[in-house]
Design a protein around this motif. Structure first.
Motif, PDB file in Angstrom:
ATOM      1  N   VAL A   4       0.291  36.623 -24.797  1.00 49.61           N
ATOM      2  CA  VAL A   4      -0.911  37.148 -26.035  1.00 49.61           C
ATOM      3  C   VAL A   4      -0.127  35.306 -26.636  1.00 49.61           C
ATOM      4  CG1 VAL A   4      -2.246  37.234 -27.466  1.00 49.61           C
ATOM      5  CG2 VAL A   4      -1.939  38.044 -25.374  1.00 49.61           C
ATOM      6  N   VAL A   5       0.583  35.725 -26.947  1.00 56.10           N
ATOM      7  CA  VAL A   5       1.959  34.925 -28.078  1.00 56.10           C
ATOM      8  C   VAL A   5       2.155  33.546 -27.495  1.00 56.10           C
ATOM      9  CG1 VAL A   5       3.704  34.388 -29.636  1.00 56.10           C
ATOM     10  CG2 VAL A   5       2.808  36.724 -29.332  1.00 56.10           C
ATOM     11  N   ARG A   6       2.798  33.426 -26.626  1.00 51.66           N
ATOM     12  CA  ARG A   6       2.729  31.801 -26.019  1.00 51.66           C
ATOM     13  C   ARG A   6       1.555  31.400 -25.710  1.00 51.66           C
ATOM     14  NH1 ARG A   6       7.204  31.578 -20.663  1.00 51.66           N
ATOM     15  NH2 ARG A   6       8.095  31.926 -22.960  1.00 51.66           N
ATOM     16  N   THR A   7       0.370  31.539 -25.148  1.00 54.51           N
ATOM     17  CA  THR A   7      -0.711  31.598 -25.489  1.00 54.51           C
ATOM     18  C   THR A   7      -0.950  30.638 -26.484  1.00 54.51           C
ATOM     19  OG1 THR A   7      -0.679  32.680 -22.805  1.00 54.51           O
ATOM     20  CG2 THR A   7      -3.142  31.964 -24.477  1.00 54.51           C
ATOM     21  N   LEU A   8      -1.493  31.776 -27.367  1.00 55.93           N
ATOM     22  CA  LEU A   8      -2.082  31.176 -28.552  1.00 55.93           C
ATOM     23  C   LEU A   8      -0.629  29.351 -29.181  1.00 55.93           C
ATOM     24  CD1 LEU A   8      -2.131  34.128 -30.507  1.00 55.93           C
ATOM     25  CD2 LEU A   8      -4.395  32.914 -29.898  1.00 55.93           C
ATOM     26  N   ILE A   9       0.616  30.006 -28.924  1.00 56.47           N
ATOM     27  CA  ILE A   9       1.425  28.877 -28.937  1.00 56.47           C
ATOM     28  C   ILE A   9       0.792  27.176 -28.541  1.00 56.47           C
ATOM     29  CG2 ILE A   9       3.670  27.659 -28.854  1.00 56.47           C
ATOM     30  CD1 ILE A   9       4.590  30.713 -30.023  1.00 56.47           C
ATOM     31  N   ARG A  10       0.636  27.655 -26.738  1.00 57.04           N
ATOM     32  CA  ARG A  10       0.282  26.478 -26.762  1.00 57.04           C
ATOM     33  C   ARG A  10      -1.006  25.415 -26.904  1.00 57.04           C
ATOM     34  NH1 ARG A  10       0.226  28.974 -21.754  1.00 57.04           N
ATOM     35  NH2 ARG A  10      -1.971  29.070 -21.538  1.00 57.04           N
ATOM     36  N   ASP A  11      -1.481  27.029 -27.605  1.00 60.57           N
ATOM     37  CA  ASP A  11      -3.306  26.531 -27.621  1.00 60.57           C
ATOM     38  C   ASP A  11      -2.995  26.079 -28.532  1.00 60.57           C
ATOM     39  OD1 ASP A  11      -4.360  27.159 -25.655  1.00 60.57           O
ATOM     40  OD2 ASP A  11      -5.005  29.119 -26.471  1.00 60.57           O
ATOM     41  N   ASP A  12      -2.108  26.157 -29.635  1.00 60.96           N
ATOM     42  CA  ASP A  12      -2.004  25.605 -31.478  1.00 60.96           C
ATOM     43  C   ASP A  12      -1.354  24.420 -31.007  1.00 60.96           C
ATOM     44  OD1 ASP A  12      -2.277  25.314 -34.208  1.00 60.96           O
ATOM     45  OD2 ASP A  12       0.307  25.781 -33.634  1.00 60.96           O
ATOM     46  N   PHE A  13      -0.540  23.702 -30.356  1.00 58.34           N
ATOM     47  CA  PHE A  13       0.893  22.434 -30.071  1.00 58.34           C
ATOM     48  C   PHE A  13      -0.402  21.766 -28.901  1.00 58.34           C
ATOM     49  CE2 PHE A  13       1.900  19.549 -26.121  1.00 58.34           C
ATOM     50  CZ  PHE A  13       3.032  19.066 -27.236  1.00 58.34           C
ATOM     51  N   ASP A  14      -1.448  21.684 -28.176  1.00 59.99           N
ATOM     52  CA  ASP A  14      -2.217  20.936 -27.521  1.00 59.99           C
ATOM     53  C   ASP A  14      -3.541  20.440 -28.745  1.00 59.99           C
ATOM     54  OD1 ASP A  14      -1.258  21.673 -25.176  1.00 59.99           O
ATOM     55  OD2 ASP A  14      -2.915  23.798 -24.460  1.00 59.99           O
ATOM     56  N   GLU A  15      -4.120  21.717 -29.847  1.00 55.81           N
ATOM     57  CA  GLU A  15      -4.379  21.197 -30.338  1.00 55.81           C
ATOM     58  C   GLU A  15      -4.209  20.289 -31.341  1.00 55.81           C
ATOM     59  OE1 GLU A  15      -6.546  23.893 -33.012  1.00 55.81           O
ATOM     60  OE2 GLU A  15      -7.701  25.452 -31.413  1.00 55.81           O
TER      61      GLU A  15
END
Length: 62
Positions: free
Chosen positions: A35-46
């Motif tokens: 979950v943390v990795r997914t949130l970090i990736r989504d934040d980077f993508d944004e």
């Protein structure tokens, strides 16, 4: 700004948790790490998308 840790508690239904467990297990990760990795990736993508849009605006690309 000092970096620390905090606890985030989530309530989710069993079906969603099972899907997260399955996805995390496929990657050899805990649900929390997944979950943390997914949130970090989504934040980077944004942030990347915002930077691209800003660059396009400054260069007159639409």
């Amino acid at each position: 700004m000092a970096m620390g840790t905090s606890v985030l508690s989530l309530r989710m239904d069993g079906e969603l948790l099972d899907r997260l467990r399955h996805r995390a297990a496929k990657r050899g990760m805990s649900v929390q790490d997944y979950v943390v990795r997914t949130l970090i990736r989504d934040d980077f993508d944004e942030r990347l998308q915002s930077a691209v849009e800003e660059t396009e605006r400054s260069h007159g690309v639409t």
